[in-house]
Design an enzyme around this catalytic site. Structure first.
Site, short mmCIF file in Angstrom:
data_model
loop_
_atom_site.label_atom_id
_atom_site.label_comp_id
_atom_site.label_asym_id
_atom_site.label_seq_id
_atom_site.Cartn_x
_atom_site.Cartn_y
_atom_site.Cartn_z
CD GLU A 1 70.23 51.67 -24.38
OE1 GLU A 1 69.41 52.54 -24.74
OE2 GLU A 1 70.20 51.17 -23.22
CG HIS B 1 65.30 52.25 -26.06
ND1 HIS B 1 64.01 52.31 -25.59
CD2 HIS B 1 66.03 51.70 -25.06
CE1 HIS B 1 63.98 51.82 -24.35
NE2 HIS B 1 65.19 51.44 -24.01
ZN ZN Z 1 65.77 50.67 -22.17
#
Ligand code: ZN
Length: 501
Positions: A266, A269
């Site tokens: 994450e 991202h």
């Molecule tokens: Zn992902």
């Protein structure tokens, strides 16, 4: 900036604010909202997304785009402003085909579905989720029809997540990849070298896991002044603007790697979103190029870095310091192998890199069958289990470990799954280029230094936001379109060493 483009930006800013407000409610729904609030929250989300949609498809917006287009003619075609107008027009022409009534119905349906999916998953009770998924598949078919004619019913769905890509192209890439990947996995299982990962399943204090993850992603460059991390059933990243990019994770006491790899994923991202040029804020360019490109970033930090030997040379001594009882007597090489153990697992997010794409190809095929009507929702669990046995040689013991495991379908996100595998391919392709541009990258990672790497990603990928379509961006950076070879080179190299193939 010209006056007309400035006027367009102001209108787009309102849409961005409404979208951010809805995203904040969605974040709350998946983190802290009491379960009884689902009905009210569904209404609020429907209202906000309807408002955002209506603003975006208004006549005023259409006129502003036309005026801005005239002004953008004199600009360099790759300038931020020219690209903003182009991307806005593209999205606008797409969205005016979708009626507001569909948007609010879809938003309500998915919000209610999410709540029951959580319950269904907890109780391994597909029947509870079935009517929701039937509704969602029906709504998704309606959606595709707004874009008729299409080559494939799945094309309009895929295009929302991976602009410019066609179902046939994905099929072709997957068909080429699948036999090579199956061959590699078979070679690993046939070789049969035992990899002991029992020490990952000892008791790991949750707070210590959390803190270690925070230390790692802080070193990666995740900016906690412009983000935060919370717990969620299914980890995700969400953004309410470039200065508020939040991540979530889940932790297990008896399995060490889930929380850390999820946190790194994450954070990958989030690093992308936090790296978008600030002048693109509150516009349609304030996003990644595509979900595939987004996944290339999350999977790069999770796998190419976070499961690599150079990374663990830097971090294993630190981890031993945090968990001396569990890992004090474990050698770094054994830990590295354990973190990369190839297994036939039920759960996609726990899958190793060698088998991961097989989980995706299975979902891709089932989605296409659901959409084209060759598979009824009520038959989905059985179809899942049959295909799972075909692809991975095992049958899930229940639907929680099978068809109910992922959040995506409850959110209506049919067409999303292939982007994970596309991201794997893009990540490996970018990684080869990074290796050429930063020759001592490995030594830097061994010292726990990620600045040059993040700088490269900022410069070449992050800053551009959604200015370029994914394959266009990939080609600008690597000189080639989508190519599965670097990924297979990477996988084969890594697992040949670990499993002595
Ligand atoms: Zn992902």
């Amino acid at each position: 900036m010209g006056k007309k483009i400035e006027a367009l930006r102001e209108l787009l800013g309102v849409v961005a604010d409404l979208t951010a407000a809805a995203a904040l409610l969605g974040w709350d729904q998946q983190t802290y909202m009491p379960s009884g609030a689902a009905g009210g929250r569904a209404m609020q989300l429907a209202t906000l997304s309807t408002l955002a949609h209506e603003h975006f498809v208004s006549d005023e917006m259409g006129a502003a785009i036309e005026a801005a287009k005239a002004e953008a003619k004199d600009l360099a075609p790759d300038s931020d402003e020219a690209r903003l107008v182009r991307k806005t027009e593209h999205d606008y022409l797409k969205e005016i085909k979708v009626p507001s009534s569909w948007v609010s119905e879809y938003s309500r349906a998915t919000a209610m579905a999410h709540q029951d999916w959580e319950q269904a998953r907890a109780e391994a009770d597909f029947k509870r989720f079935q009517p929701h998924l039937e509704k969602i598949v029906e709504l998704r078919r309606h959606y595709a029809d707004f874009f008729a004619p299409y080559d494939h019913l799945y094309d309009p769905l895929l295009d929302d997540f991976e602009p410019g890509m066609k179902t046939a192209e994905v099929k072709a890439v997957f068909d080429a990849l699948r036999p090579r990947q199956v061959e590699l996995v078979q070679a690993i299982f046939e070789q049969g070298r035992p990899v002991d990962d029992s020490f990952l399943h000892l008791n790991y204090d949750l707070d210590k896991q959390w803190n270690f993850g925070v230390e790692v992603i802080t070193a990666f460059g995740y900016d906690f002044k412009r983000g935060r991390q919370d717990k969620a059933v299914h980890p995700f990243t969400t953004s309410f603007g470039l200065d508020d990019v939040r991540i979530t994770t889940r932790l297990y006491e008896d399995y060490f790697s889930t929380a850390l790899t999820g946190t790194m994923h994450e954070a990958g991202h989030a690093l992308y979103e936090q790296g978008i040029k600030s002048t693109l804020g509150r516009t349609p360019l304030e996003a990644g190029a595509s979900l595939g490109m987004h996944e290339s970033q999350s999977r790069m930090w999770e796998n190419l870095i976070g499961r690599s030997k150079p990374f663990w040379k830097a971090y294993f001594p630190k981890l031993q310091g945090v968990f001396p009882q569990q890992l004090g007597n474990v050698a770094m090489e054994d830990f590295y192998r354990a973190m990369n153990k190839v297994e036939r697992t039920y759960i996609r997010v726990d899958a190793d890199e060698a088998t991961y794409n097989l989980h995706i190809m299975l979902r891709f095929e089932l989605e296409i069958a659901l959409m084209d009507g060759s598979l009824a929702v009520k038959d989905l669990p059985e179809a899942w289990n049959t295909k799972f046995e075909d692809f991975l040689g095992i049958i899930p013991p229940d639907d929680a470990k099978g068809v109910l495991q992922d959040v995506h379908w409850s959110g209506g996100m049919i067409g999303y799954f292939p982007t994970y595998s596309l991201g794997n391919l893009m990540a490996a392709q970018l990684w080869e280029k990074i290796g050429q541009d930063i020759p001592n990258l490995e030594e830097q990672i061994e010292r726990g230094q990620f600045g040059a790497l993040l700088g490269w990603l900022r410069e070449n990928i992050h800053q551009h936001g959604a200015k370029f379509e994914p394959i266009e961006l990939l080609t600008r950076v690597t000189g080639k379109g989508l190519d599965a070879d670097p990924y297979m080179r990477y996988l084969t190299g890594k697992y040949s060493e670990i499993y002595e193939l």
